[in-house]
Design an enzyme around this catalytic site. Sequence first.
Site, mmCIF file in Angstrom:
data_model
loop_
_atom_site.group_PDB
_atom_site.id
_atom_site.type_symbol
_atom_site.label_atom_id
_atom_site.label_comp_id
_atom_site.label_asym_id
_atom_site.label_seq_id
_atom_site.Cartn_x
_atom_site.Cartn_y
_atom_site.Cartn_z
ATOM 1 N N PRO A 78 0.822 -1.207 0.000
ATOM 2 C CG PRO A 78 -0.944 -1.616 1.473
ATOM 3 C CD PRO A 78 0.372 -2.181 1.005
ATOM 4 C CB CYS A 79 1.450 3.555 -2.704
ATOM 5 S SG CYS A 79 -0.179 4.032 -3.334
ATOM 6 C CD GLN A 80 -2.984 4.176 0.817
ATOM 7 O OE1 GLN A 80 -2.123 3.316 0.929
ATOM 8 N NE2 GLN A 80 -4.189 3.923 0.331
#
Length: 356
Positions: A78-80
């Site tokens: 997940p890139c957040q």
Amino acid sequence: MKITAVDIFCGIGGLSYGFKQEGIEVVAGFDSDPSCKFAFEANVGGTFNDVDVKALTGAKLKKFLAKDGFRVLIGCAPCQPFSSYTKRYRKKVNNSKQDTRWQLLTEFARLVKETKPDVVSMENVPSLVAHPIFQQFVDQLKALGYHVTYARLRAERYGVPQRRTRLVVFASRFGAIEIPKETHAAKPVTVREAIGKLPRIKAGEACSTDRIHFGRGLSPINLKRIQATREGGSWKDWDEELQLKCHKKQKGKSFRSVYGRMRWNEPSPVITTQCLGIGNGRFGHPLQDRGISIREAALLQSFPKKFLFAPAEQPINQLVLARQIGNAVPVRLGRVIARAIKGHLKAASKNARAAA
């Protein structure tokens, strides 16, 4: 030549489905979001495992990695945390609070070490390379004997009808995997080509033949706003009485994309988890007075029409589907990644036979 893959952080399976289309069997996916189970299993065919990657052991993962043939581990952490990385944060790199923010990439490296697949591939936001943990990740792979290559790939140059730049990492035990050559640099797929043939619908209206082609309702003021916006335009097209207070402030002038319409003859902007709201970006339909539908978001993410997002008997939750689609790796980009790996392993297999 047998190739099997396992997908970490699989979501609904955009990356995995791309691998399936290229003839690589994805036998399992792991994700902590149970709402993704139906779409992953119905389309990819592998087993969905609802588990937090921090609780996933190499021993469990090995049960899905075939003992014969080539074994591939793929994923998109997940890139957040990475997409919110800024120069200001970079100056605070010694802040102890950062440790948990980058932990998912560390866990990915741990699983590679515990399972030792033949090939590893990871997809993420380009800004990840600016953080020290990325170099640590690369160094860990190299220390395990992998040859590592990586590059920023612009999705629209590979046939995705969307401007989306992603970092793609390849690691192989057999040598360097070549970065895929661009296929659509001169002529990208446009919004018109991707969604132009769908039936017309109004805001708040559902298509009678496609239940995820639904125009989200608009308030009277927002309907006036989208009607006042030209193709490719934004709130700057509006008369002053339609503008929000924040637009009239000096800092609001930088929000050029919000309440915007897409352009027919260009790729779309990045499809995000908030793509159904016209106030969240340039998510207005190029010509029709509404935001894009779930179907349109899916097509712009290069999901084929036959992809199943929910059981037929289950009501559609637009916000859940928007989140799932926005978080997904574009299917066509998944195919590009899979094709590069498949070609590399084919060459490795040929070389092994020649040396025998």
